[in-house]
Design a protein around this motif. Structure first.
Motif, mmCIF file in Angstrom:
data_model
loop_
_atom_site.group_PDB
_atom_site.id
_atom_site.type_symbol
_atom_site.label_atom_id
_atom_site.label_comp_id
_atom_site.label_asym_id
_atom_site.label_seq_id
_atom_site.Cartn_x
_atom_site.Cartn_y
_atom_site.Cartn_z
ATOM 1 N N GLN A 133 -23.822 153.209 7.450
ATOM 2 C CA GLN A 133 -22.656 152.487 7.085
ATOM 3 C C GLN A 133 -21.787 153.653 6.831
ATOM 4 N N ALA A 134 -21.838 154.676 5.682
ATOM 5 C CA ALA A 134 -21.129 155.764 5.608
ATOM 6 C C ALA A 134 -21.914 156.734 5.067
ATOM 7 N N PRO A 135 -22.374 157.574 6.016
ATOM 8 C CA PRO A 135 -23.608 158.713 5.699
ATOM 9 C C PRO A 135 -22.962 159.545 4.560
ATOM 10 N N ASN A 136 -21.779 160.084 4.597
ATOM 11 C CA ASN A 136 -21.136 161.019 3.642
ATOM 12 C C ASN A 136 -20.990 160.440 2.114
ATOM 13 N N GLN A 137 -20.474 159.282 2.454
ATOM 14 C CA GLN A 137 -19.956 158.436 1.156
ATOM 15 C C GLN A 137 -21.071 157.993 0.393
ATOM 16 N N TYR A 138 -22.211 157.790 1.178
ATOM 17 C CA TYR A 138 -23.489 157.158 0.647
ATOM 18 C C TYR A 138 -24.513 158.166 0.093
ATOM 19 N N ASP A 139 -24.477 159.452 0.636
ATOM 20 C CA ASP A 139 -25.400 160.491 0.149
ATOM 21 C C ASP A 139 -25.400 160.622 -1.207
ATOM 22 N N TRP A 140 -26.483 160.412 -1.745
ATOM 23 C CA TRP A 140 -26.527 160.343 -3.405
ATOM 24 C C TRP A 140 -26.065 161.783 -4.104
ATOM 25 N N ALA A 141 -26.627 162.670 -3.138
ATOM 26 C CA ALA A 141 -26.233 164.001 -3.919
ATOM 27 C C ALA A 141 -24.808 164.171 -4.074
#
Length: 770
Positions: free
Chosen positions: A233-241
């Protein structure tokens, strides 16, 4: 005014007012509009437009086909390179590795359906309501998500673009409908999870699994799969790191949403769901690059794959093979053992590169090292050293074949002699105990005719009558030059080819007896591995296996047929134990404190003008060839001498740095002490001669393994061995002498090198003087 008049006046006024009553005609305009936009007309127009739209859509449906190929980026994949244990060595190119859906656990497949399209398995590939909702979301600034099925998203990823246009959306709808009719749901789901972008430069589920959890897609848990599904849905926003606190909260909510949907769809047990914890991803890790030795390993693997593609007819030529490999999608598992690879790199550093100082000695900048280590039982290349750093020195020193192997070629001559039951020109069988004239510059004879070749020994030492065993120990040029003629140079070249050397264009001339052809550490490791494997051909294999989503490539078995007799191979191995225990490698190998009684065979070599130095040696389970090459560090990188490199007194010999690297590596990775199992006519492990050459004191080593139970088995040790002949039931044949001739007056064409640090054994290896 009377009533009659009033009535008439009203009548007149009424007539005059009649036009005013037409005001409803102004009202008369509105009535016309109502007549124009009647419900019947509105409904008719609506249905007309619907019919027109349907007709247009039918035309589009007939006109728009499913594209034959995907868009430019849809099929782009990189190549993945793995160590023998399956761990990632490197990635090259586009970070995508397409995997079959069957390799993705079923519950992980369901996480993507639960996240994006719960009706996926039942719908027709499109969701008109969802599409309309997505358009409204986009117009209202809420984002474009939620408006497409998995099929539509796959079509957009694979066949179309990400552009938000009406024409693209129409194409997406048409292609999605057709694709849903023509392809299975599994086909579409596989395409979707393999083409989607997951962040961290990862395209496809396999790359994402490695990027976030350091596992392959087939090893993902349902919790991990739910996170990857949520990411879309939002790869960069949801990347935990790198996510903000809000991003972390949102991705956890999305993760819970996915799992709850799975419970709703009966794909996940509610009790199991309650026990699941959010799987925090690993920290981002830079993609493995080509620095250090990795680039050499990758280039060697690529070269091997390309050669096989041509060999099996998959590619017409190397140009096509290049294109096929560069297109990506390959997963190459190499035979490289991580432990042995690290040990080889360490050995080169500690025994060589740490001792080179270009600031103090210009020649040190010209020294290049290359090494290959092979398992003789399987043919696997378990370690390779290609140079100081792939990004600094592009040429792979382990596979280059432009330097002379020098005296490491001498065992090939002996192998040809024993394999062909060759005789001296006096009719005496050539064995380890046969005596030759070791006089320096003795002209090589073919019957009564001089062949025009009279190589000097190193330092022009005359050895006089000397056994083949001792001649190998001391690397006596004059003996092996004559032996080459006795065997027949065409036969020597033929055996060299059978053992794995590149013989195309190799002239069958006496000078080749001194190793004047070109060869690589990879080639020489293969030759000696064949000796170690009792004469069964060993072709060193860098690649263990290859996978590709659209084609299959099978590599031939590295272990081939019997190319020389076991007796010939074992005799060579037996003789080469003397080089280690009583010859040019004695100082570096025999006396190495790490040896621990390990039986070893090997041969040193130093070429013309000290441009190369070698040691190729082996134990029963490991063969390693180490070469040092003098290469000018300035363009165009011609071959140059290595005299005094690393601070040695004079010449860089095979018994020096190469043998030291070999010993540090081999003895460092030994799991156990092993013995050779040899079958020879003169006994297993022929004992070096007790007759010392000119001005030398006696030195001999025990046999490696006797051929009878009555014979004692004296394994090499770090102590000076006793001077005893091994006993056998049948004594070896009596020494015999080949023709001896007076020195030639022709100029010398070759010679021996020496290792100044070990005056006990001045004869190291041959040189082809230019």
């Amino acid at each position: 005014m009377g009533r009659a008049e009033e009535r008439r006046a009203r009548q007149r006024g009424g007539r005059r007012a009649a036009p005013g009553r037409r005001r409803p005609s102004g009202a008369g305009g509105k009535t016309g509009i109502r007549r124009l936009f009647t419900w019947k007309k509105i409904l008719g127009t609506f249905f007309g437009l619907c019919l027109l739209g349907m007709g247009g859509f039918i035309v589009l449906y007939l006109v728009i086909d499913i594209p034959a190929v995907g868009n430019e980026d849809a099929d782009s994949q990189g190549n993945v390179y793995k160590y023998s244990d399956g761990s990632i060595m490197a990635r090259q190119g586009y970070n995508r590795e397409i995997v079959d859906l069957a390799k993705v656990p079923k519950d992980v497949q369901h996480t993507f359906v639960a996240a994006e399209n719960k009706t996926f398995y039942k719908d027709a590939g499109v969701d008109l309501k969802g599409t309309a909702r997505g358009v409204l979301n986009t117009l209202s600034g809420k984002g474009a998500q939620g408006g497409s099925t998995i099929t539509q998203q796959y079509v957009k990823n694979y066949y179309l673009t990400q552009d938000q246009t009406v024409s693209r959306k129409l194409k997406e709808l048409v292609i999605s409908l057709k694709l849903d009719r023509e392809k299975s749901k599994d086909y579409i789901l596989a395409g979707y999870i393999n083409t989607s972008f997951y962040g961290r430069s990862s395209y496809g589920i396999q790359a994402a699994a490695q990027a976030y959890y350091r596992v392959d897609a087939e090893d993902l848990t349902v919790e991990q799969g739910a996170y990857l599904a949520a990411l879309l849905q939002a790869p960069n926003q949801y990347d935990w790191a790198i996510a903000s606190d809000t991003g972390k909260k949102l991705v956890q909510e999305r993760w819970n949403y996915v799992l709850d949907n799975m419970v709703e769809m009966k794909w996940l047990d509610a009790a199991d769901r309650k026990g699941m914890k959010f799987p925090v991803p690993e920290e981002p890790k830079a993609a493995p690059g080509l620095q250090g030795q990795t680039g050499y390993l990758v280039s060697a693997a690529n070269a091997s794959l390309k050669q096989q593609l041509v060999a099996d007819g998959t590619a017409e030529d190397m140009k096509q093979a290049d294109a096929m490999v560069d297109a990506g999608g390959w997963t190459l598992t190499l035979n490289i053992d991580k432990k042995k690879q690290a040990a080889l790199e360490k050995a080169v550093k500690t025994q060589l590169t740490s001792k080179l100082d270009p600031g103090e000695r210009d020649v040190d900048a010209d020294v290049q090292a290359g090494a290959v280590s092979v398992d003789p039982k399987t043919g696997a290349v378990v370690a390779m050293y290609g140079g100081v750093d792939y990004v600094k020195h592009y040429v792979n020193n382990a596979t280059r074949d432009d330097y002379q192997p020098a005296s490491t070629f001498k065992p090939v001559i002996l192998a040809a002699a024993v394999d062909q039951d060759a005789e001296t020109q006096d009719g005496v069988p050539i064995t380890a105990n046969t005596i030759y004239d070791g006089t320096s510059k003795r002209p090589v004879m073919d019957g009564d005719r001089e062949v025009g070749f009279a190589p000097p020994n190193e330092d022009d030492v005359d050895y006089g009558d000397i056994t083949v065993q001792e001649a190998m120990n001391k690397s006596v040029n004059s003996v092996f030059a004559q032996m080459g003629i006795d065997v027949g140079m065409p036969e020597v070249v033929k055996v060299a080819g059978e053992l794995g050397m590149e013989t195309e264009g190799m002239e069958a001339v006496p000078a080749q007896t001194l190793g004047s052809m070109g060869a690589s550490p990879l080639e020489m490791a293969g030759v000696y591995a064949t000796f170690d494997n009792h004469g069964k051909k060993v072709t060193p294999a860098v690649v263990k296996s290859v996978e590709h989503n659209s084609r299959k490539v099978e590599f031939p078995d590295p272990i081939g047929e019997q190319v020389i007799s076991r007796e010939a191979a074992d005799t060579v191995t037996s003789v080469l134990t003397g080089v280690v225990d009583d010859g040019t490698a004695k100082k570096s190998v025999r006396e190495n404190p790490l040896r621990g009684g390990q039986q070893v065979a090997g041969k040193t070599g130093t070429s013309d003008n000290n441009k190369s130095a070698w040691f190729t040696g082996f134990t029963p389970g490991l063969v390693t060839s180490v070469g040092l090459f003098g290469e000018d560090d300035k363009e165009p990188h011609p071959q140059v001498p290595m005299y005094k490199a690393g601070g040695v007194d004079y010449r860089v010999n095979g018994g020096g740095f190469p043998a030291e690297i070999w010993a540090a590596y081999t003895f460092g990775v030994m799991d156990e002490v092993t013995e050779f199992d040899l079958e020879t006519k003169q006994g297993a492990a022929v004992k070096p001669s007790t007759t010392p050459p000119v001005t030398q004191s006696p030195s001999q080593s025990p046999s490696d393994e006797p051929t009878t139970e009555e014979s004692p088995s004296d394994e090499p040790t770090t102590e000076e061995p006793p001077s005893e002949e091994p006993t056998t039931e049948e004594p070896p044949p009596p020494p015999t002498t080949s023709p001896s001739n007076s020195p030639s007056t022709e100029p010398p064409t070759g010679g021996e090198t020496t290792e100044p640090e070990d005056p006990l054994f001045p004869g190291d290896d041959d040189r082809q003087r230019q």
